[in-house]
Design an enzyme around this catalytic site. Structure first.
Site, PDB file in Angstrom:
ATOM      1  N   GLU A   1      35.630  17.017  -2.639  1.00 53.72           N
ATOM      2  CA  GLU A   1      35.113  16.507  -1.198  1.00 53.72           C
ATOM      3  C   GLU A   1      34.046  17.814  -0.957  1.00 53.72           C
ATOM      4  O   GLU A   1      34.496  18.964  -0.706  1.00 53.72           O
ATOM      5  CB  GLU A   1      35.904  16.480  -0.215  1.00 53.72           C
ATOM      6  CG  GLU A   1      35.449  16.229   1.299  1.00 53.72           C
ATOM      7  CD  GLU A   1      36.333  16.514   2.434  1.00 53.72           C
ATOM      8  OE1 GLU A   1      36.135  15.405   3.429  1.00 53.72           O
ATOM      9  OE2 GLU A   1      37.256  17.491   2.368  1.00 53.72           O
TER      10      GLU A   1
ATOM     11  N   ARG B   1      31.383  19.330   1.246  1.00 57.64           N
ATOM     12  CA  ARG B   1      31.827  19.373   2.834  1.00 57.64           C
ATOM     13  C   ARG B   1      30.353  19.872   3.502  1.00 57.64           C
ATOM     14  O   ARG B   1      30.366  19.697   4.915  1.00 57.64           O
ATOM     15  CB  ARG B   1      32.975  20.189   3.290  1.00 57.64           C
ATOM     16  CG  ARG B   1      34.098  19.717   2.784  1.00 57.64           C
ATOM     17  CD  ARG B   1      35.403  20.388   3.418  1.00 57.64           C
ATOM     18  NE  ARG B   1      35.623  20.495   4.992  1.00 57.64           N
ATOM     19  CZ  ARG B   1      35.728  19.742   5.751  1.00 57.64           C
ATOM     20  NH1 ARG B   1      36.318  18.423   5.339  1.00 57.64           N
ATOM     21  NH2 ARG B   1      35.770  20.052   7.130  1.00 57.64           N
TER      22      ARG B   1
ATOM     23  N   ARG C   1      39.634  23.119   4.893  1.00 56.04           N
ATOM     24  CA  ARG C   1      38.477  22.527   5.178  1.00 56.04           C
ATOM     25  C   ARG C   1      37.487  23.798   5.636  1.00 56.04           C
ATOM     26  O   ARG C   1      36.294  23.292   6.111  1.00 56.04           O
ATOM     27  CB  ARG C   1      38.810  21.795   6.616  1.00 56.04           C
ATOM     28  CG  ARG C   1      39.557  20.303   6.145  1.00 56.04           C
ATOM     29  CD  ARG C   1      39.922  19.451   7.459  1.00 56.04           C
ATOM     30  NE  ARG C   1      40.035  17.968   6.990  1.00 56.04           N
ATOM     31  CZ  ARG C   1      41.021  17.609   6.260  1.00 56.04           C
ATOM     32  NH1 ARG C   1      42.176  18.558   6.242  1.00 56.04           N
ATOM     33  NH2 ARG C   1      41.312  16.267   6.199  1.00 56.04           N
TER      34      ARG C   1
ATOM     35  N   HIS D   1      30.813  14.764   5.071  1.00 54.45           N
ATOM     36  CA  HIS D   1      31.761  15.336   3.736  1.00 54.45           C
ATOM     37  C   HIS D   1      31.593  14.079   2.790  1.00 54.45           C
ATOM     38  O   HIS D   1      31.713  12.980   2.740  1.00 54.45           O
ATOM     39  CB  HIS D   1      32.988  15.248   4.236  1.00 54.45           C
ATOM     40  CG  HIS D   1      33.229  16.432   5.506  1.00 54.45           C
ATOM     41  ND1 HIS D   1      34.179  16.027   6.364  1.00 54.45           N
ATOM     42  CD2 HIS D   1      32.400  17.428   5.818  1.00 54.45           C
ATOM     43  CE1 HIS D   1      33.935  17.216   7.306  1.00 54.45           C
ATOM     44  NE2 HIS D   1      32.995  17.507   7.087  1.00 54.45           N
TER      45      HIS D   1
ATOM     46  N   GLU E   1      34.866  11.445  16.838  1.00 59.06           N
ATOM     47  CA  GLU E   1      34.789  12.484  16.215  1.00 59.06           C
ATOM     48  C   GLU E   1      35.107  13.605  17.151  1.00 59.06           C
ATOM     49  O   GLU E   1      35.272  13.436  18.543  1.00 59.06           O
ATOM     50  CB  GLU E   1      33.658  12.726  15.405  1.00 59.06           C
ATOM     51  CG  GLU E   1      33.970  12.713  13.898  1.00 59.06           C
ATOM     52  CD  GLU E   1      34.822  13.545  13.415  1.00 59.06           C
ATOM     53  OE1 GLU E   1      34.907  14.605  13.841  1.00 59.06           O
ATOM     54  OE2 GLU E   1      35.261  13.250  12.347  1.00 59.06           O
TER      55      GLU E   1
ATOM     56  N   GLU F   1      31.292  10.351   4.281  1.00 63.90           N
ATOM     57  CA  GLU F   1      32.102  10.197   5.731  1.00 63.90           C
ATOM     58  C   GLU F   1      31.072  10.580   6.472  1.00 63.90           C
ATOM     59  O   GLU F   1      30.990  11.903   7.102  1.00 63.90           O
ATOM     60  CB  GLU F   1      33.192  11.116   5.764  1.00 63.90           C
ATOM     61  CG  GLU F   1      34.283  10.795   4.781  1.00 63.90           C
ATOM     62  CD  GLU F   1      35.507  11.755   5.014  1.00 63.90           C
ATOM     63  OE1 GLU F   1      35.300  12.922   5.595  1.00 63.90           O
ATOM     64  OE2 GLU F   1      36.427  11.481   4.121  1.00 63.90           O
TER      65      GLU F   1
ATOM     66  N   ASP G   1       1.000  -1.214  -0.114  1.00 64.28           N
ATOM     67  CA  ASP G   1      -0.001  -0.144  -0.082  1.00 64.28           C
ATOM     68  C   ASP G   1       0.924   1.345   0.032  1.00 64.28           C
ATOM     69  O   ASP G   1       1.444   1.675   1.074  1.00 64.28           O
ATOM     70  CB  ASP G   1      -0.874  -0.114   1.272  1.00 64.28           C
ATOM     71  CG  ASP G   1      -1.700   1.169   1.253  1.00 64.28           C
ATOM     72  OD1 ASP G   1      -1.920   2.093   0.520  1.00 64.28           O
ATOM     73  OD2 ASP G   1      -2.326   1.275   2.331  1.00 64.28           O
TER      74      ASP G   1
ATOM     75  N   GLU H   1      28.853  10.994   9.818  1.00 59.64           N
ATOM     76  CA  GLU H   1      29.320  11.112  11.531  1.00 59.64           C
ATOM     77  C   GLU H   1      27.789  10.786  12.056  1.00 59.64           C
ATOM     78  O   GLU H   1      26.657  10.678  11.483  1.00 59.64           O
ATOM     79  CB  GLU H   1      29.761  12.420  11.742  1.00 59.64           C
ATOM     80  CG  GLU H   1      31.015  12.720  11.103  1.00 59.64           C
ATOM     81  CD  GLU H   1      31.280  14.152  11.280  1.00 59.64           C
ATOM     82  OE1 GLU H   1      32.665  14.408  10.945  1.00 59.64           O
ATOM     83  OE2 GLU H   1      30.608  15.220  11.546  1.00 59.64           O
TER      84      GLU H   1
ATOM     85  N   GLU I   1      32.770   8.456  13.814  1.00 59.68           N
ATOM     86  CA  GLU I   1      32.738   8.319  12.173  1.00 59.68           C
ATOM     87  C   GLU I   1      33.085   6.971  11.855  1.00 59.68           C
ATOM     88  O   GLU I   1      34.187   6.412  12.372  1.00 59.68           O
ATOM     89  CB  GLU I   1      33.367   9.542  11.587  1.00 59.68           C
ATOM     90  CG  GLU I   1      33.606   9.426  10.137  1.00 59.68           C
ATOM     91  CD  GLU I   1      34.559  10.721   9.747  1.00 59.68           C
ATOM     92  OE1 GLU I   1      34.103  11.565  10.127  1.00 59.68           O
ATOM     93  OE2 GLU I   1      35.267  10.574   8.833  1.00 59.68           O
TER      94      GLU I   1
END
Length: 469
Positions: free
Chosen positions: A357, A359, A338, A268, A211, A130, A51, A132, A219
């Protein structure tokens, strides 16, 4: 495995139940189980009905019959069922037309992979999220017309350093959880158990660690894989993390910002495109990337405010995406830096390792939709040769206000992100990957069931600010 091999695998492992899993619009697994007497070659062609009106954001009750078609390549033994249970991930189809259901996120991701091939830009995209998460010892919350609260606790939380009675201390301070050894890191063994369960079902894990935040932030990183396969793996990843935590009388959450005053939970997301067995992102431009990669970055940056509606899809996501704190909110790119929304990792000089990457995503997202949306934005950047501008090789958190004002930012709220998606979604429709129906359904559901529901409720902190006015 092929359908025939699934049947043989089932007999070999004395399977008694078959669990058919599929993902709903918001990115949560749903499931039902059938006995092995119903497991046949026909199941992989004809599917099994359910359903669709009872699934969030899907069918109306007057048109609710749907089919799940199990994917035999996803067949695994369920690591948590007491009775031997075979688990398979399914794609959803319309029973009359036998076409994929346009609001089925896994179907969207499959179309995204097909669209990439059709563009001739690449054969395959690789994804390495990645994710967390937090592991807590207690979580309670409630909301009614005259009260609202949440209470979370962790034996590892620094707030328990003054707890009365037997107290062994050795807790990570705020923002100091990355990453001391035991006994400060008290969750080495539980994370290892999660990794072992992941490996049993064929998930290639690269590393795990504590982390930054206190209170059990963790992580576990996976080896990259293709888009649909990685989204499948991330669904199993969440399933394993939560159920191993439950084994230990704990609870795990992928909520982006469960703690005030400490780091939130991000995801990330590493990504690249390959063609004819070669990495298209490797080159001789900035940080060793190709012009193709720079254009891809340009697409992500241009469409970033709209992408946020899929990559950061909860009201809580924007408690993490706060200017000046730990999560990158500026839509800029850099190598190694970063603080930028997009980073070009420089761990290895090998062309095969060249990737970007992104982030800003967080793991509250629907993996299939978030990965697909980022791929479509990047491809749009390549197709339209979108210049990402100059790289920002400085700490963007320390910019003067005048300089920061010149850099585009992510939305400040889910409402803002949805407004941006409403104004910029045409790039998602190429190749029929996303449909207007899906985008409209996403925006409507999020506005009425999340944004508006939070908007109309008093916040506990408002009482401390305004009660004595």
């Amino acid at each position: 495995m092929t359908p025939r091999e699934v049947l043989d695998f089932s007999k070999k492992n004395k399977v008694e139940m078959v669990d058919l899993k599929f993902v709903d619009l918001l990115g949560c697994w749903q499931h039902f189980s059938i006995p092995t007497s119903e497991l046949s070659l026909d199941l992989f062609k004809e599917g099994s009905g359910f359903d669709g009106s009872s699934i969030r954001g899907w069918k109306m009750i007057e048109n609710s019959d749907m089919l799940v078609i199990p994917d035999p390549t996803t067949a695994r033994m369920d690591p948590f069922a007491e009775v031997p249970t075979l688990s398979m991930i399914s794609t959803v189809e319309e029973p009359i037309t036998r076409e994929g259901y346009e609001r089925d996120p896994r179907f969207v991701a499959r179309k995204a992979e097909q669209y990439l091939k059709s563009t001739k830009i690449g054969d395959i995209s690789y994804w390495g999220p990645e994710a967390e998460f937090f592991i807590f010892d207690h979580a309670s919350f409630d909301q009614n017309n005259h009260s609202g609260y949440y209470f979370i606790d962790s034996e590892e939380g620094i707030w328990n350093s003054g707890k009365e009675g037997h107290n062994l201390a050795s807790r990570p301070r705020h923002k100091e959880g990355y990453f001391p050894v035991a006994p400060t890191d008290s969750q080495q063994d539980i994370r290892t158990e999660m990794v072992r369960e992941m490996e049993k079902v064929g998930i290639h894990v690269e590393k795990h660690h504590h982390e930054v935040a206190t209170g059990g932030q963790a992580e576990i990183d996976l080896r990259f894989d293709s888009l649909v396969t990685m989204a499948d793996k991330m669904m199993m990843y969440k399933y394993i993390v939560k159920n191993v935590a439950r084994r230990h009388n704990k609870c795990a959450t992928f909520m982006p910002k469960p703690l005030f005053g400490d780091n939130g939970t991000g995801m990330h997301t590493h990504q690249s495109i390959w063609k004819d067995g070669k990495p298209t992102f490797a080159g001789k431009d900035y940080a060793g990337v190709s012009q193709t990669c720079l254009y891809y970055i340009g697409g992500i940056l241009k469409h970033g405010p709209a992408l946020a509606a899929f990559t950061n899809p909860t009201t809580n996501s924007y408690k993490r995406l706060t200017p000046g704190f730990e999560a990158p909110v500026l839509l800029a790119y850099s190598s190694r830096n970063r603080s930028a929304g997009i980073r070009i990792p420089m761990y290895s000089p090998s062309p095969k390792a060249k990737r970007i990457e992104v982030r800003f995503p967080d793991p509250s997202c629907n993996m299939y939709l978030a990965f697909s949306a980022m791929l479509m934005a990047g491809l749009d950047g390549i197709q339209n040769k979108i210049d990402p501008g100059e790289a920002m090789d400085k700490n963007l958190y320390d910019l003067e206000p005048e300089e920061a004002a010149n850099i585009p930012t992510l939305p400040h709220s889910l409402e803002d992100a949805l407004n941006n998606l409403e104004a910029d979604y045409q790039f998602l429709l190429k190749g029929g990957v996303f449909t207007e129906d899906l985008v409209e359904a996403w925006i409507s559901y999020k506005r009425s069931n999340e944004v508006d529901q939070v908007r109309v409720r008093p916040h506990p902190h408002e009482f401390s600010m305004y009660f004595d006015i």
